[in-house]
Design a protein around this motif. Structure first.
Motif, PDB file in Angstrom:
ATOM      1  N   UNK A  20       0.829  -1.208   0.000  1.00  0.00           N
ATOM      2  CA  UNK A  20       0.000   0.000   0.000  1.00  0.00           C
ATOM      3  C   UNK A  20       0.858   1.251   0.000  1.00  0.00           C
ATOM      4  N   UNK A  21       2.013   1.195   0.640  1.00  0.00           N
ATOM      5  CA  UNK A  21       2.926   2.327   0.664  1.00  0.00           C
ATOM      6  C   UNK A  21       4.345   1.846   0.834  1.00  0.00           C
ATOM      7  N   UNK A  22       5.269   2.406   0.039  1.00  0.00           N
ATOM      8  CA  UNK A  22       6.669   1.986   0.082  1.00  0.00           C
ATOM      9  C   UNK A  22       7.583   3.144   0.479  1.00  0.00           C
ATOM     10  N   UNK A  23       6.992   4.226   0.986  1.00  0.00           N
ATOM     11  CA  UNK A  23       7.743   5.449   1.221  1.00  0.00           C
ATOM     12  C   UNK A  23       8.520   5.468   2.522  1.00  0.00           C
ATOM     13  N   UNK A  24       9.113   6.624   2.755  1.00  0.00           N
ATOM     14  CA  UNK A  24       9.955   6.916   3.908  1.00  0.00           C
ATOM     15  C   UNK A  24       9.495   8.271   4.445  1.00  0.00           C
ATOM     16  N   UNK A  25      10.189   8.860   5.402  1.00  0.00           N
ATOM     17  CA  UNK A  25       9.798  10.218   5.812  1.00  0.00           C
ATOM     18  C   UNK A  25       9.924  11.261   4.703  1.00  0.00           C
ATOM     19  N   UNK A  26      10.695  10.957   3.645  1.00  0.00           N
ATOM     20  CA  UNK A  26      10.803  11.886   2.531  1.00  0.00           C
ATOM     21  C   UNK A  26       9.451  12.052   1.851  1.00  0.00           C
ATOM     22  N   UNK A  27       9.109  13.294   1.511  1.00  0.00           N
ATOM     23  CA  UNK A  27       7.772  13.598   0.969  1.00  0.00           C
ATOM     24  C   UNK A  27       7.718  13.319  -0.524  1.00  0.00           C
ATOM     25  N   UNK A  28       7.809  12.046  -0.888  1.00  0.00           N
ATOM     26  CA  UNK A  28       7.748  11.609  -2.287  1.00  0.00           C
ATOM     27  C   UNK A  28       6.281  11.457  -2.675  1.00  0.00           C
ATOM     28  N   UNK A  29       5.773  12.262  -3.609  1.00  0.00           N
ATOM     29  CA  UNK A  29       4.345  12.177  -3.952  1.00  0.00           C
ATOM     30  C   UNK A  29       3.941  10.873  -4.617  1.00  0.00           C
ATOM     31  N   UNK A  30       4.908  10.091  -5.084  1.00  0.00           N
ATOM     32  CA  UNK A  30       4.590   8.820  -5.732  1.00  0.00           C
ATOM     33  C   UNK A  30       4.599   7.640  -4.761  1.00  0.00           C
ATOM     34  N   UNK A  31       4.968   7.907  -3.502  1.00  0.00           N
ATOM     35  CA  UNK A  31       5.083   6.809  -2.539  1.00  0.00           C
ATOM     36  C   UNK A  31       4.413   7.208  -1.227  1.00  0.00           C
TER      37      UNK A  31
END
Length: 301
Positions: free
Chosen positions: A31-42
Motif C-alpha cells: 500500500x505504501x513503500x515510502x519513507x519520511x521523505x515527501x515523495x508524492x509517488x510513494x
C-alpha cells in the motif's frame, strides 16, 4: 431429485470423507513503500497481507486508508475496502509508520466499519492508541450524538503491547512477531505471516539482523527495507552513522537474502538519495542471485 441429493449427502457424510477446503489465495499488496521523505509517488509504509476476504496490515504510514481503497477499486480487492480494515501490526512507533493510525482507527468507522480495530505493536502501542482516542474524543462524541447516522461500535480500538512470539491467530493466518534491531528503539518488530498456501515475512525497519534470516528461512516472500550504499557515502557523517545503526544497505540486504533464501525478495521503504531502483537492485544482486524486485506502491505479489 431433492430426496436423491439428500440421500447422497447423508451417505457422503457417514462415509467419513474429509470435507473439501476451499482454495484461499494469499497475496501481498504494497500500500505504501515510502519513507519520511515527501515523495508524492510513494505513500507511507504499509503492507497488506490479503487472505481471501480478509486483510492483515503491517504499519500505518500516511495515506494508508486511501491507498487501500484505491487498491480495492482499481484492482478489485474487496478485502481492502476501507470498512474492512480491522487489524494492523505495527513494527515500531516511528512517526512515518504510525501517522496514518488515527486515519485507520476512525475513517473506516465513518465509512461503515462496525467492528473495533485491533492494533498490535511493540511496547508503547497501547499508550499511543489511548492518547489518540483522547485527541479525537470530541469528534467521536459529535458523530455519536450530533445527529450523524453512525454506528456505535466501529470507532473503538483494541490495542495490544505485544511480545516476541505468536501475537495473533485465526482460521486464515498465524502471525509471529520477532525482534529486530532499529537503532535506539528498545523494541521493534518484524512479522511472519503463515497461511495455508504461503509464508510472508515483513522486516520492518532494521539494520542487518539474523532474526530476519531465521524468520524467513525459505519463506515465499520477504519484504525488506533498503538504502543505497553508494549514495550513503555522499551524506554527512552524522547521517551515515544514523542510517547504519537503523537501516540496511543494498549490499547488506543481498547478504541477508543469500542466507534467508526467500522465493521472492521485495524491496520497500527504499532510501535513494539520488540513486534508482536499478542501482539498489545492482547492490542486492552483487551478493544474492535469487528473485528480487523493487517494490512500488500498489504492487501485488
Amino acid at each position: 431429485m431433492i430426496l436423491s441429493f439428500l440421500a447422497f449427502l447423508a451417505s457422503w457424510l457417514l462415509s467419513g470423507a474429509a470435507p473439501v477446503t476451499p482454495s484461499v489465495h494469499t497475496e501481498v499488496v504494497l500500500l505504501g513503500t515510502g519513507t519520511p521523505n515527501a515523495d508524492p509517488d510513494r505513500s507511507g509504509p504499509a503492507v497488506a497481507v490479503v487472505v481471501g476476504n480478509d486483510v492483515y496490515l503491517v504499519d500505518a504510514g500516511p495515506g494508508v486508508v486511501r491507498r487501500a481503497e484505491l487498491a480495492s477499486r482499481r484492482d478489485s480487492i474487496p478485502a481492502l475496502e476501507a470498512k474492512n480494515l480491522r487489524r494492523v501490526f505495527l513494527t515500531h512507533l516511528h512517526s512515518d509508520h504510525t501517522v496514518g493510525l488515527p486515519d485507520l482507527i476512525f475513517s473506516p468507522w465513518v465509512l461503515g466499519r462496525t467492528a473495533p480495530i485491533e492494533i498490535f505493536g511493540p511496547s508503547g502501542t497501547r499508550r499511543m492508541v489511548n492518547l489518540l482516542e483522547q485527541a479525537y474524543s470530541e469528534d467521536v462524541a459529535i458523530r455519536l450524538k450530533g445527529g450523524e447516522p453512525s454506528n456505535k461500535t466501529g470507532y473503538a480500538a483494541i490495542a495490544h503491547d505485544a511480545a516476541p512470539g505468536v501475537v495473533y491467530r485465526d482460521s486464515n493466518v498465524t502471525v509471529t512477531a520477532f525482534t529486530v534491531l532499529h537503532g535506539k528503539w528498545e523494541q521493534a518488530f518484524g512479522y511472519r505471516f503463515e497461511t495455508r498456501d504461503r509464508s510472508i515475512v515483513v522486516s520492518g525497519d532494521t539494520r542487518p539482523s539474523d532474526a530476519v534470516v531465521r524468520a524467513c528461512n525459505g519463506c515465499d516472500v520477504l519484504v525488506h527495507e533498503v538504502y543505497s550504499a553508494a549514495r550513503l557515502k555522499t551524506r554527512e557523517p552524522e547521517w551515515q552513522a544514523y542510517h547504519r545503526a537503523y537501516h540496511t544497505s543494498g549490499d547488506e540486504l543481498g547478504a541477508i537474502a543469500a542466507r534467508a533464501k526467500p522465493k521472492l525478495l521485495v524491496l520497500y521503504h527504499q532510501l535513494y538519495w539520488g540513486d534508482t531502483d536499478d542501482g539498489l537492485l545492482r547492490e542486492v544482486r552483487s551478493h544474492y542471485n535469487g528473485a528480487v524486485v523493487a517494490g512500488q506502491d500498489l504492487a501485488r505479489f
